[in-house]
Design a protein around this motif. Structure first.
Motif, mmCIF file in Angstrom:
data_model
loop_
_atom_site.group_PDB
_atom_site.id
_atom_site.type_symbol
_atom_site.label_atom_id
_atom_site.label_comp_id
_atom_site.label_asym_id
_atom_site.label_seq_id
_atom_site.Cartn_x
_atom_site.Cartn_y
_atom_site.Cartn_z
ATOM 1 N N ASP A 66 0.835 -1.358 0.004
ATOM 2 C CA ASP A 66 0.039 0.129 0.004
ATOM 3 C C ASP A 66 0.779 1.345 -0.114
ATOM 4 O OD1 ASP A 66 -2.248 -1.395 -0.013
ATOM 5 O OD2 ASP A 66 -2.781 -1.192 1.862
ATOM 6 N N LYS A 69 0.989 3.538 -3.199
ATOM 7 C CA LYS A 69 -0.312 3.697 -3.513
ATOM 8 C C LYS A 69 -0.775 4.849 -2.631
ATOM 9 C CE LYS A 69 -1.464 -1.015 -4.971
ATOM 10 N NZ LYS A 69 -0.290 -1.795 -4.463
ATOM 11 N N ALA A 70 0.295 5.150 -1.685
ATOM 12 C CA ALA A 70 -0.138 6.175 -0.687
ATOM 13 C C ALA A 70 -0.353 7.540 -1.318
ATOM 14 C CB ALA A 70 0.952 6.317 0.371
ATOM 15 N N THR A 73 -3.704 7.665 -3.519
ATOM 16 C CA THR A 73 -4.627 7.832 -2.670
ATOM 17 C C THR A 73 -5.183 9.172 -2.298
ATOM 18 O OG1 THR A 73 -4.313 5.906 -1.203
ATOM 19 C CG2 THR A 73 -5.231 7.663 0.011
ATOM 20 N N CYS A 100 2.912 12.279 5.305
ATOM 21 C CA CYS A 100 2.569 10.574 5.675
ATOM 22 C C CYS A 100 2.292 9.909 4.593
ATOM 23 C CB CYS A 100 1.448 10.560 6.631
ATOM 24 S SG CYS A 100 1.942 11.149 8.320
ATOM 25 N N CYS A 125 11.618 4.847 3.985
ATOM 26 C CA CYS A 125 11.948 3.952 4.948
ATOM 27 C C CYS A 125 13.364 3.744 5.410
ATOM 28 C CB CYS A 125 11.130 2.599 4.787
ATOM 29 S SG CYS A 125 9.584 2.992 4.949
ATOM 30 N N ARG A 160 12.870 0.824 14.027
ATOM 31 C CA ARG A 160 11.587 0.587 13.056
ATOM 32 C C ARG A 160 10.456 1.019 13.799
ATOM 33 N NH1 ARG A 160 9.887 -5.294 11.248
ATOM 34 N NH2 ARG A 160 12.344 -5.575 10.743
ATOM 35 N N SER A 166 5.948 7.081 13.112
ATOM 36 C CA SER A 166 6.034 8.645 12.689
ATOM 37 C C SER A 166 4.998 8.702 11.837
ATOM 38 C CB SER A 166 7.463 8.900 11.856
ATOM 39 O OG SER A 166 7.667 8.323 10.675
ATOM 40 N N CYS A 167 4.367 7.852 10.974
ATOM 41 C CA CYS A 167 3.271 8.175 10.076
ATOM 42 C C CYS A 167 1.846 7.141 10.697
ATOM 43 C CB CYS A 167 3.438 7.592 8.792
ATOM 44 S SG CYS A 167 5.014 8.522 7.986
ATOM 45 N N HIS A 168 2.276 6.262 11.331
ATOM 46 C CA HIS A 168 1.026 5.581 12.054
ATOM 47 C C HIS A 168 0.506 5.845 13.294
ATOM 48 C CE1 HIS A 168 0.705 2.335 8.508
ATOM 49 N NE2 HIS A 168 1.891 2.836 8.233
ATOM 50 N N PHE A 195 1.719 -5.017 11.848
ATOM 51 C CA PHE A 195 1.929 -4.507 10.808
ATOM 52 C C PHE A 195 3.284 -4.704 9.715
ATOM 53 C CE2 PHE A 195 -1.212 -0.983 10.117
ATOM 54 C CZ PHE A 195 -2.122 -1.609 11.163
ATOM 55 N N SER A 196 4.438 -5.193 10.639
ATOM 56 C CA SER A 196 5.314 -5.486 9.852
ATOM 57 C C SER A 196 5.154 -6.890 8.945
ATOM 58 C CB SER A 196 6.584 -5.956 10.782
ATOM 59 O OG SER A 196 7.152 -4.620 11.465
ATOM 60 N N GLN A 199 2.641 -5.783 5.912
ATOM 61 C CA GLN A 199 3.666 -5.137 4.878
ATOM 62 C C GLN A 199 3.756 -6.246 4.142
ATOM 63 O OE1 GLN A 199 7.006 -2.762 5.757
ATOM 64 N NE2 GLN A 199 6.935 -2.104 3.476
HETATM 65 C C1 HEC Z 1 6.118 8.039 5.297
HETATM 66 C C2 HEC Z 1 5.188 7.618 6.185
HETATM 67 C C3 HEC Z 1 4.801 5.922 6.522
HETATM 68 C C4 HEC Z 1 5.939 5.279 7.083
HETATM 69 C C5 HEC Z 1 7.346 5.598 7.413
HETATM 70 C C6 HEC Z 1 5.222 3.903 7.306
HETATM 71 N N1 HEC Z 1 3.900 4.080 6.787
HETATM 72 FE FE1 HEC Z 1 2.830 2.598 6.704
HETATM 73 N N2 HEC Z 1 1.567 3.487 5.427
HETATM 74 C C7 HEC Z 1 1.679 4.928 5.367
HETATM 75 C C8 HEC Z 1 0.271 5.404 4.816
HETATM 76 C C9 HEC Z 1 0.250 6.598 4.190
HETATM 77 C C10 HEC Z 1 -0.220 4.133 4.540
HETATM 78 C C11 HEC Z 1 -1.778 4.060 3.751
HETATM 79 C C12 HEC Z 1 -1.386 3.714 2.441
HETATM 80 C C13 HEC Z 1 -2.970 4.004 1.470
HETATM 81 O O1 HEC Z 1 -3.555 3.044 1.407
HETATM 82 O O2 HEC Z 1 -2.957 5.246 0.769
HETATM 83 C C14 HEC Z 1 0.179 3.024 5.009
HETATM 84 C C15 HEC Z 1 0.029 1.605 4.925
HETATM 85 C C16 HEC Z 1 0.621 0.460 5.533
HETATM 86 C C17 HEC Z 1 -0.089 -0.731 5.970
HETATM 87 C C18 HEC Z 1 -1.283 -1.402 5.446
HETATM 88 C C19 HEC Z 1 -2.527 -0.816 6.298
HETATM 89 C C20 HEC Z 1 -3.879 -1.466 5.944
HETATM 90 O O3 HEC Z 1 -4.667 -1.193 6.823
HETATM 91 O O4 HEC Z 1 -4.022 -2.083 4.953
HETATM 92 C C21 HEC Z 1 0.747 -1.397 6.782
HETATM 93 C C22 HEC Z 1 0.559 -2.907 6.985
HETATM 94 C C23 HEC Z 1 1.887 -0.597 6.961
HETATM 95 N N3 HEC Z 1 1.685 0.775 6.296
HETATM 96 C C24 HEC Z 1 3.018 -0.953 7.752
HETATM 97 C C25 HEC Z 1 4.085 0.018 8.003
HETATM 98 C C26 HEC Z 1 5.276 -0.373 8.841
HETATM 99 C C27 HEC Z 1 5.582 -1.814 9.286
HETATM 100 C C28 HEC Z 1 6.040 0.644 8.736
HETATM 101 C C29 HEC Z 1 7.612 0.721 9.310
HETATM 102 C C30 HEC Z 1 8.762 -0.233 8.672
HETATM 103 C C31 HEC Z 1 5.439 1.577 8.062
HETATM 104 N N4 HEC Z 1 4.077 1.202 7.481
HETATM 105 C C32 HEC Z 1 6.025 2.896 7.800
HETATM 106 C C33 HEC Z 1 2.498 5.613 5.837
HETATM 107 C C34 HEC Z 1 3.828 5.244 6.300
#
Ligand code: HEC
Ligand code: HEC
Ligand code: HEC
Ligand code: HEC
Length: 428
Positions: A66, A69-70, A73, A100, A125, A160, A166-168, A195-196, A199
């Motif tokens: 995802d 695709k952020a 979105t 984010c 990341c 990590r 920082s975003c979640h 969440f790790s 992803q």
């Molecule tokens: C720069 C900001 C940013 C960072 C850093 C980040 N994320 Fe995200 N993450 C997002 C955004 C924004 C989305 C939603 C994307 C969308 O669908 O538009 C997302 C989506 C996700 C999803 C899918 C969630 C779902 O409900 O389907 C997972 C799993 C996830 N992130 C895990 C992680 C993990 C694990 C890390 C650290 C290793 C991480 N993210 C770091 C911004 C971030």
């Protein structure tokens, strides 16, 4: 005695080394996803067995992750709607959204191939690759050397957690406020291990990986996530993000469902949750804290009742004034830091893990986790423990039931969660 002291210092450092600057703010230029994604680099279509990494990372990210695709979105009708409600010109140009939903580094830190439209790209990341891009594939390159050149250590639980949160969860610089939520943003829920896993993995933790980077068990990753989430929430509570908006403080710090749920049926137990958290109280989101507090039951040398009482004092302060809240948040932060040394670094045996699961289920069966956000964290913890203990298949039915109870937040009933946890506990 001297030796013990030394060990203590080393552990202290390992918890406190969360000073790694986030990729967005570190000085290095971000060279862009196109610098990583060519067919001879990380954009191969099949795994390259001659390399120590998969080399298909770009495809995994582009197709299934995802994060790729952020940015897109922000072009969706839902985002356009949100932008209108928030009075923003457009979501895909607004700093608050891009911070984010993309790798929104300052203009002067964008290399030739950098494109904001790539969304949360590799360097969001892994850190700006300006200094390590050309050399990180050389035979002489080591992971340590890459880190010294600006690669972000995303394998380390503390770093990590800081990165993902920082975003979640948000930081002092970027935060999804209640105003943003009410304009249509989904509630942010996060647990580091789940969440790790969710992803889509573009890496394999095999023998070669462990040699280069070590490995962290999923239970330690989960517990680190809880500790750092609680830690960051307590810090944020003391930041400008929590400031009063007129009569009310920032509502995103509170348990959403303490305001947002159907009025019936009545869900409150007879006993108040603490001295002044009684029927009708708006409560801070304390999910990470109460789950940690429950787990302390399995650490005989950590003072569970003291931690519990600090959480209650935090709640009391949250209904008193900002100053008392700051003081209590700070106190809780210091005890969290000492407990964290033990929790994060302990090597958990099978029996320890079983005890952690049992204590969560036992507290759940007693109705300790009434709020949705804590029930959700409990489920993710129990799932992680069961997968780690390799008995998740055996308890599939129980895990499914527990998941059903929290799957739809608007249909969450604490009593039902309690009964399901009790049945699970009896079948252990
Ligand atoms: C720069 C900001 C940013 C960072 C850093 C980040 N994320 Fe995200 N993450 C997002 C955004 C924004 C989305 C939603 C994307 C969308 O669908 O538009 C997302 C989506 C996700 C999803 C899918 C969630 C779902 O409900 O389907 C997972 C799993 C996830 N992130 C895990 C992680 C993990 C694990 C890390 C650290 C290793 C991480 N993210 C770091 C911004 C971030
Ligand atoms: C603090 C970081 C943060 C900020 C600020 C933020 N988002 Fe998000 N957003 C996320 C994360 C993380 C997710 C994924 C949530 C999940 O699934 O767990 C997400 C999810 C979304 C989704 C749902 C994703 C989907 O697939 O439909 C939309 C829409 C969205 N954000 C739009 C926006 C807009 C518009 C803004 C600016 C007004 C914004 N976001 C600001 C972090 C943020
Ligand atoms: C949301 C965060 C995130 C994004 C975006 C991301 N990664 Fe990763 N990546 C991780 C995490 C977490 C790991 C596992 C921990 C580690 O080894 O650092 C990892 C590991 C890796 C590894 C190490 C594998 C090994 O065996 O050592 C490579 C190579 C990699 N990623 C490349 C990429 C590339 C290329 C992109 C962009 C196409 C990308 N990553 C995008 C989070 C991310
Ligand atoms: C102190 C009570 C309170 C808390 C806590 C709270 N909200 Fe709200 N929320 C409100 C009020 C009041 C409104 C305005 C309702 C209206 O306009 O009908 C609102 C509106 C909303 C809306 C818009 C609903 C609509 O129909 O347009 C959403 C979505 C929302 N909140 C999400 C959240 C999330 C997510 C959280 C937790 C992070 C949260 N709220 C925490 C009181 C609260």
């Amino acid at each position: 005695m001297k030796k013990l002291f030394l060990i203590f210092i080393i552990l202290l450092i390992s918890f406190q080394v969360i000073s790694e600057t986030l990729p967005q703010y570190a000085p290095d230029k971000h060279m862009g996803v196109a610098s990583c994604s060519t067919g001879v680099c990380h954009g191969k279509s099949v795994e390259d067995k001659t390399e120590n990494v998969m080399m298909t990372e770009y495809r995994a990210w582009l197709k299934d992750d995802d994060h790729s695709k952020a940015y897109k979105t922000l072009l969706k009708p839902s985002s356009k709607n949100m932008a209108k409600k928030l009075g923003l010109k457009a979501a895909h140009t607004a700093k608050i959204c891009l911070d984010c939903h993309a790798d929104n580094v300052a203009i002067e830190k964008r290399g030739k191939k950098f494109q904001i439209t790539d969304g949360v790209g590799c360097e969001a990341c892994h850190g700006g690759s300006e200094r390590w891009l050309s050399d990180h594939k050389d035979p002489g390159a080591t992971h340590e050397k890459n880190i010294s050149l600006g690669l972000y250590p995303s394998e380390k639980p503390a770093d990590r957690a800081k990165l993902c949160l920082s975003c979640h969860l948000g930081t002092e610089n970027k935060f999804a406020t209640h105003r943003i939520m009410a304009a249509g943003h989904p509630r942010l829920s996060f647990e580091l291990e789940v969440f790790s896993q969710e992803q889509p993995a573009h890496y394999k933790v095999d023998a070669d990986y462990e040699k280069r980077k070590g490995s962290i068990s999923s239970v330690n990753m989960w517990l680190s996530g809880l500790v750092f989430k609680a830690n960051n929430q307590l810090q944020l509570l003391q930041s400008e993000q929590f400031k009063q908006h007129g009569l009310f403080p920032e509502l995103s710090f509170y348990e959403c469902h303490s305001c947002h749920r159907a009025m019936s049926p009545s869900r409150w137990p007879i006993e108040p949750l603490s001295n002044n958290i009684t029927t009708g109280s708006v409560r801070l989101d304390d999910a990470a804290l109460v789950v940690l507090s429950s787990l302390l039951n399995t650490f005989p040398n950590l003072n569970q009742s003291e931690f519990n009482s600090s959480i209650k004092q935090l709640h009391t302060a949250s209904l008193t004034n900002r100053n008392s809240l700051n003081i209590k948040a700070q106190e809780l932060l210091s005890s969290l830091k000492t407990y964290a040394q033990v929790i994060v670094n302990k090597k958990y045996s099978i029996n320890d893990k079983k005890a952690l699961r049992k204590t969560l289920l036992s507290d759940a069966s007693k109705g300790k986790f009434r709020d949705y956000s804590s029930a959700e964290q409990v489920f993710m913890g129990i799932e992680t423990l069961s997968i780690d203990l390799k008995d998740d298949k055996r308890y599939q039915k129980q895990l499914d039931k527990l998941f059903e109870a929290i799957h739809y937040e608007d249909k969450y009933y604490p009593n039902q969660f309690q009964i399901i946890a009790d049945l699970f506990l009896k079948q252990l």
